[in-house]
Design a protein around this motif. Structure first.
Motif, PDB file in Angstrom:
ATOM      1  N   SER A 238       0.729  -1.216  -0.151  1.00  0.00           N
ATOM      2  CA  SER A 238       0.162   0.043   0.103  1.00  0.00           C
ATOM      3  C   SER A 238       0.768   1.257   0.179  1.00  0.00           C
ATOM      4  O   SER A 238       0.643   2.413  -0.597  1.00  0.00           O
ATOM      5  CB  SER A 238      -0.719  -0.224   1.307  1.00  0.00           C
ATOM      6  OG  SER A 238      -1.629   1.205   1.411  1.00  0.00           O
ATOM      7  N   ALA A 239       1.968   1.366   0.890  1.00  0.00           N
ATOM      8  CA  ALA A 239       2.705   2.470   0.862  1.00  0.00           C
ATOM      9  C   ALA A 239       3.529   2.677  -0.551  1.00  0.00           C
ATOM     10  O   ALA A 239       3.932   3.965  -0.746  1.00  0.00           O
ATOM     11  CB  ALA A 239       3.683   2.207   1.890  1.00  0.00           C
ATOM     12  N   LEU A 240       3.736   1.634  -1.093  1.00  0.00           N
ATOM     13  CA  LEU A 240       4.528   1.758  -2.526  1.00  0.00           C
ATOM     14  C   LEU A 240       3.365   2.136  -3.615  1.00  0.00           C
ATOM     15  O   LEU A 240       3.913   2.352  -4.793  1.00  0.00           O
ATOM     16  CB  LEU A 240       5.292   0.307  -2.653  1.00  0.00           C
ATOM     17  CG  LEU A 240       6.599   0.400  -2.016  1.00  0.00           C
ATOM     18  CD1 LEU A 240       7.048  -0.918  -1.907  1.00  0.00           C
ATOM     19  CD2 LEU A 240       7.297   1.269  -2.150  1.00  0.00           C
ATOM     20  N   GLY A 241       2.109   2.114  -3.276  1.00  0.00           N
ATOM     21  CA  GLY A 241       1.197   2.468  -4.209  1.00  0.00           C
ATOM     22  C   GLY A 241       0.592   1.551  -4.919  1.00  0.00           C
ATOM     23  O   GLY A 241      -0.229   1.625  -6.038  1.00  0.00           O
ATOM     24  N   TYR A 242       0.769   0.115  -4.639  1.00  0.00           N
ATOM     25  CA  TYR A 242       0.020  -0.711  -5.261  1.00  0.00           C
ATOM     26  C   TYR A 242      -1.484  -0.999  -4.514  1.00  0.00           C
ATOM     27  O   TYR A 242      -1.490  -0.650  -3.326  1.00  0.00           O
ATOM     28  CB  TYR A 242       0.783  -2.301  -5.252  1.00  0.00           C
ATOM     29  CG  TYR A 242       2.017  -2.402  -5.819  1.00  0.00           C
ATOM     30  CD1 TYR A 242       2.086  -2.736  -7.056  1.00  0.00           C
ATOM     31  CD2 TYR A 242       3.163  -1.933  -5.309  1.00  0.00           C
ATOM     32  CE1 TYR A 242       3.106  -3.053  -7.853  1.00  0.00           C
ATOM     33  CE2 TYR A 242       4.482  -1.682  -5.975  1.00  0.00           C
ATOM     34  CZ  TYR A 242       4.558  -2.196  -7.535  1.00  0.00           C
ATOM     35  OH  TYR A 242       5.253  -2.300  -8.146  1.00  0.00           O
TER      36      TYR A 242
ATOM     37  N   ALA B 120      -1.134  -7.535  -6.249  1.00  0.00           N
ATOM     38  CA  ALA B 120      -0.442  -6.923  -7.542  1.00  0.00           C
ATOM     39  C   ALA B 120       1.043  -6.564  -7.117  1.00  0.00           C
ATOM     40  O   ALA B 120       2.011  -6.781  -7.954  1.00  0.00           O
ATOM     41  CB  ALA B 120      -1.149  -5.700  -7.648  1.00  0.00           C
ATOM     42  N   PHE B 121       1.291  -6.484  -5.843  1.00  0.00           N
ATOM     43  CA  PHE B 121       2.736  -6.252  -5.643  1.00  0.00           C
ATOM     44  C   PHE B 121       3.385  -7.130  -5.422  1.00  0.00           C
ATOM     45  O   PHE B 121       4.625  -7.358  -6.102  1.00  0.00           O
ATOM     46  CB  PHE B 121       2.590  -5.343  -4.125  1.00  0.00           C
ATOM     47  CG  PHE B 121       3.843  -5.441  -3.446  1.00  0.00           C
ATOM     48  CD1 PHE B 121       4.972  -4.708  -3.968  1.00  0.00           C
ATOM     49  CD2 PHE B 121       4.367  -6.205  -2.490  1.00  0.00           C
ATOM     50  CE1 PHE B 121       6.380  -4.647  -3.338  1.00  0.00           C
ATOM     51  CE2 PHE B 121       5.704  -6.288  -1.854  1.00  0.00           C
ATOM     52  CZ  PHE B 121       6.707  -5.294  -2.285  1.00  0.00           C
ATOM     53  N   SER B 122       2.972  -8.387  -4.918  1.00  0.00           N
ATOM     54  CA  SER B 122       3.637  -9.709  -4.811  1.00  0.00           C
ATOM     55  C   SER B 122       3.920 -10.214  -6.335  1.00  0.00           C
ATOM     56  O   SER B 122       5.002 -10.673  -6.632  1.00  0.00           O
ATOM     57  CB  SER B 122       3.057 -10.898  -4.325  1.00  0.00           C
ATOM     58  OG  SER B 122       2.654 -10.289  -2.802  1.00  0.00           O
TER      59      SER B 122
ATOM     60  N   LYS C 230       7.709 -10.432  -7.663  1.00  0.00           N
ATOM     61  CA  LYS C 230       8.307 -11.707  -8.451  1.00  0.00           C
ATOM     62  C   LYS C 230       8.725 -11.684  -9.798  1.00  0.00           C
ATOM     63  O   LYS C 230       9.621 -12.461  -9.774  1.00  0.00           O
ATOM     64  CB  LYS C 230       7.131 -12.826  -8.001  1.00  0.00           C
ATOM     65  CG  LYS C 230       7.575 -14.177  -8.296  1.00  0.00           C
ATOM     66  CD  LYS C 230       6.566 -15.418  -7.950  1.00  0.00           C
ATOM     67  CE  LYS C 230       7.411 -16.624  -8.100  1.00  0.00           C
ATOM     68  NZ  LYS C 230       6.468 -17.674  -7.508  1.00  0.00           N
ATOM     69  N   ARG C 231       7.981 -10.769 -10.446  1.00  0.00           N
ATOM     70  CA  ARG C 231       8.446 -10.798 -11.991  1.00  0.00           C
ATOM     71  C   ARG C 231       9.769 -10.171 -11.991  1.00  0.00           C
ATOM     72  O   ARG C 231      10.527 -10.618 -12.791  1.00  0.00           O
ATOM     73  CB  ARG C 231       7.543 -10.164 -12.545  1.00  0.00           C
ATOM     74  CG  ARG C 231       7.680  -9.876 -14.001  1.00  0.00           C
ATOM     75  CD  ARG C 231       6.369  -9.118 -14.861  1.00  0.00           C
ATOM     76  NE  ARG C 231       5.945  -7.951 -14.117  1.00  0.00           N
ATOM     77  CZ  ARG C 231       4.802  -8.102 -13.470  1.00  0.00           C
ATOM     78  NH1 ARG C 231       3.801  -8.953 -13.507  1.00  0.00           N
ATOM     79  NH2 ARG C 231       4.206  -7.025 -12.917  1.00  0.00           N
ATOM     80  N   GLU C 232      10.081  -9.176 -11.073  1.00  0.00           N
ATOM     81  CA  GLU C 232      11.410  -8.608 -11.141  1.00  0.00           C
ATOM     82  C   GLU C 232      12.704  -9.097 -10.338  1.00  0.00           C
ATOM     83  O   GLU C 232      13.529  -9.067 -10.785  1.00  0.00           O
ATOM     84  CB  GLU C 232      11.185  -6.920 -10.667  1.00  0.00           C
ATOM     85  CG  GLU C 232      10.241  -6.252 -11.675  1.00  0.00           C
ATOM     86  CD  GLU C 232      10.840  -5.995 -12.774  1.00  0.00           C
ATOM     87  OE1 GLU C 232      11.963  -5.871 -13.172  1.00  0.00           O
ATOM     88  OE2 GLU C 232      10.115  -6.269 -13.880  1.00  0.00           O
ATOM     89  N   VAL C 233      12.250  -9.799  -9.211  1.00  0.00           N
ATOM     90  CA  VAL C 233      13.111 -10.190  -8.393  1.00  0.00           C
ATOM     91  C   VAL C 233      13.239 -11.699  -8.321  1.00  0.00           C
ATOM     92  O   VAL C 233      14.349 -12.132  -8.020  1.00  0.00           O
ATOM     93  CB  VAL C 233      13.066  -9.745  -6.807  1.00  0.00           C
ATOM     94  CG1 VAL C 233      13.951 -10.454  -5.635  1.00  0.00           C
ATOM     95  CG2 VAL C 233      12.663  -8.180  -6.874  1.00  0.00           C
TER      96      VAL C 233
ATOM     97  N   PRO D 230       7.749 -11.698  -2.153  1.00  0.00           N
ATOM     98  CA  PRO D 230       8.560 -10.794  -1.075  1.00  0.00           C
ATOM     99  C   PRO D 230       8.681 -11.513   0.197  1.00  0.00           C
ATOM    100  O   PRO D 230       9.578 -11.294   0.955  1.00  0.00           O
ATOM    101  CB  PRO D 230       7.341  -9.773  -0.940  1.00  0.00           C
ATOM    102  CG  PRO D 230       6.494  -9.533  -2.341  1.00  0.00           C
ATOM    103  CD  PRO D 230       6.582 -11.263  -2.644  1.00  0.00           C
ATOM    104  N   LEU D 231       7.699 -12.219   0.732  1.00  0.00           N
ATOM    105  CA  LEU D 231       7.929 -12.954   1.878  1.00  0.00           C
ATOM    106  C   LEU D 231       9.272 -14.008   1.830  1.00  0.00           C
ATOM    107  O   LEU D 231       9.883 -14.099   2.534  1.00  0.00           O
ATOM    108  CB  LEU D 231       6.874 -13.649   2.341  1.00  0.00           C
ATOM    109  CG  LEU D 231       6.531 -14.236   3.643  1.00  0.00           C
ATOM    110  CD1 LEU D 231       6.850 -13.160   4.736  1.00  0.00           C
ATOM    111  CD2 LEU D 231       5.475 -15.064   3.951  1.00  0.00           C
TER     112      LEU D 231
END
Length: 109
Positions: A73-77, A82-84, A88-91, A95-96
């Motif tokens: 949420s803080a990053l705007g997702y 959507a964030f996960s 995962k696509r980039e890293v 995240p966990l």
């Protein structure tokens, strides 16, 4: 940790306008700038921005204890999903899993 990211979500959603701004700031057409950017950076603008945007997320996961949902949420997702997915696509991992791996912790199954 999250206070660092407040307000960045709006920035993330303005990426396409930022891309257009880059070309006008360089006095180049969007196409010319995109071609030049790819030649210099070795990747398209959007790929570069997506990778760059994951850096604060990686730092927060490594150094902070905020829940994934709060970070997303803080990053705007708009959702943890959507964030996960973007992370995962980039890293290459969730995240966990990333947080636990860097901290040498085992994931509970």
């Amino acid at each position: 940790m999250l206070s660092r990211f407040r307000g960045r979500g709006a920035v993330r959603h303005r990426r396409s306008s930022r891309q257009a701004g880059w070309s006008s700031a360089s006095a180049m057409s969007r196409t010319s700038f995109a071609t030049h950017f790819r030649t210099v950076a070795g990747m398209p603008q959007l790929t570069y921005l997506n990778r760059w945007w994951m850096l604060p997320a990686q730092r927060a996961l490594r150094d902070g204890d905020d829940p994934i949902g709060s970070l997303a949420s803080a990053l705007g997702y708009t959702s943890v999903s959507a964030f996960s997915s973007a992370f995962k696509r980039e890293v290459g991992e969730s995240p966990l899993r990333y947080r636990h791996r860097l901290r040498g912790e085992k994931l509970a199954h």
